[in-house]
Design a protein around this motif. Structure first.
Motif, short mmCIF file in Angstrom:
data_model
loop_
_atom_site.label_atom_id
_atom_site.label_comp_id
_atom_site.label_asym_id
_atom_site.label_seq_id
_atom_site.Cartn_x
_atom_site.Cartn_y
_atom_site.Cartn_z
N ILE A 78 22.64 -13.31 5.66
CA ILE A 78 23.02 -14.53 4.92
C ILE A 78 23.90 -15.40 5.80
N ARG A 79 23.51 -16.66 5.90
CA ARG A 79 24.30 -17.63 6.68
C ARG A 79 24.87 -18.68 5.74
N VAL A 80 26.12 -19.05 6.01
CA VAL A 80 26.76 -20.19 5.35
C VAL A 80 27.20 -21.12 6.47
N ALA A 81 26.85 -22.39 6.34
CA ALA A 81 27.20 -23.38 7.36
C ALA A 81 27.70 -24.65 6.68
N ALA A 82 28.65 -25.31 7.34
CA ALA A 82 29.17 -26.59 6.87
C ALA A 82 28.88 -27.64 7.93
N LEU A 83 28.31 -28.76 7.51
CA LEU A 83 28.01 -29.85 8.42
C LEU A 83 28.74 -31.11 7.98
N LYS A 84 29.26 -31.81 8.99
CA LYS A 84 29.85 -33.14 8.76
C LYS A 84 28.94 -34.09 9.54
N GLY A 85 28.06 -34.76 8.80
CA GLY A 85 27.02 -35.54 9.46
C GLY A 85 26.07 -34.57 10.14
N ASP A 86 25.87 -34.74 11.45
CA ASP A 86 25.01 -33.83 12.22
C ASP A 86 25.81 -32.76 12.96
N THR A 87 27.12 -32.77 12.79
CA THR A 87 27.98 -31.83 13.50
C THR A 87 28.27 -30.60 12.66
N VAL A 88 28.03 -29.43 13.23
CA VAL A 88 28.33 -28.17 12.55
C VAL A 88 29.83 -27.92 12.69
N VAL A 89 30.53 -27.87 11.55
CA VAL A 89 31.98 -27.63 11.57
C VAL A 89 32.33 -26.20 11.16
N TYR A 90 31.34 -25.46 10.65
CA TYR A 90 31.52 -24.05 10.32
C TYR A 90 30.14 -23.41 10.22
N SER A 91 30.01 -22.21 10.77
CA SER A 91 28.77 -21.47 10.63
C SER A 91 29.06 -19.99 10.82
N ASP A 92 28.57 -19.19 9.90
CA ASP A 92 28.76 -17.74 10.01
C ASP A 92 27.57 -17.05 9.37
N ILE A 93 27.06 -16.05 10.07
CA ILE A 93 25.96 -15.25 9.55
C ILE A 93 26.46 -13.80 9.49
N LYS A 94 26.21 -13.19 8.36
CA LYS A 94 26.66 -11.82 8.16
C LYS A 94 25.52 -11.01 7.55
N PRO A 95 25.35 -9.77 8.02
CA PRO A 95 24.42 -8.89 7.31
C PRO A 95 25.12 -8.36 6.06
N TYR A 96 24.52 -8.56 4.93
CA TYR A 96 25.12 -8.16 3.66
C TYR A 96 24.34 -6.96 3.11
N SER A 97 25.05 -5.86 2.88
CA SER A 97 24.42 -4.63 2.40
C SER A 97 24.18 -4.68 0.90
N VAL A 98 22.97 -4.32 0.51
CA VAL A 98 22.60 -4.25 -0.90
C VAL A 98 21.93 -2.89 -1.14
N GLU A 99 22.39 -2.19 -2.15
CA GLU A 99 21.79 -0.91 -2.55
C GLU A 99 20.68 -1.20 -3.55
N VAL A 100 19.44 -0.92 -3.16
CA VAL A 100 18.30 -1.18 -4.05
C VAL A 100 17.79 0.13 -4.63
N ASN A 101 17.20 0.03 -5.81
CA ASN A 101 16.61 1.22 -6.43
C ASN A 101 15.25 0.86 -6.99
#
Length: 190
Positions: free
Chosen positions: A126-149
């Protein structure tokens, strides 16, 4: 009971006045909420700033193709799907601190098992990114663990509380959230 004639009109008027007076007598200053007793000590609550009161909090959007994520066993066909994840909702909360806009973004969704799936822990990129116009001011991608059944859909909620950007001078920040595996293996990077 019927009141007829001129005397009946007077009796109806008297009855209405009597009912109104009875209802008014039922009201007293001690019924309901006593304002002087309802005061609470709000000293432990955080103060709301003017900027927060204005209510600008950038919207969270999903880019095309980032709301779904499939994992496969072998060839990418519908018969080989292990897991299928979908983002069903996004939300955000904003706070102004020291000339910065701090945001928490939440991503909610669910995971279904495919024909080749089994119970266990999976990683959703999952990635969350913040853009101001065309400029990326924040971006982070993290693997998020989910237990499925195997008992139907598994719901998940991912939260990124670390977004902080300079306080915007206009409503020009856009937040994007979604699934993102990053660059494909073997792909050229700049």
């Amino acid at each position: 009971m019927m009141f007829k004639g001129k005397g009946g009109a007077m009796l109806r008027t008297a009855a209405v006045i009597l009912i109104g007076a009875s209802l008014a007598a039922c009201q007293s200053s001690t019924d309901g909420l006593n304002v002087s007793q309802s005061k609470t000590d709000n000293s432990d609550l955080e103060k709301v700033t003017f900027e927060e009161l204005r209510g600008y909090c950038p919207k969270v959007r999903l880019r095309d193709g980032t709301a779904y994520f499939n994992t496969y066993e072998g060839e990418e066909t519908s018969q080989n799907v292990r897991y299928q994840a979908a983002i069903t909702d996004v939300s955000r909360q904003c706070k102004y601190e020291n000339g910065r806009l701090a945001m928490t973004v939440a991503v909610a969704g669910r995971v279904l098992l495919g024909p080749k799936g089994s119970s266990g822990t999976i990683q959703l990129p999952i990635r969350v990114a913040a853009l101001k116009g065309d400029t990326v001011v924040y971006s982070d991608i993290k693997p998020y663990s989910v237990e499925v059944n195997t008992a139907g859909a598994t719901q998940f909620i991912y939260t990124d509380p670390n977004i902080a950007v300079d306080q915007p001078d206009a409503r020009n920040i856009v937040i994007f959230a979604g699934f993102d595996e990053g660059p494909k293996k073997g792909a050229a990077t700049n």
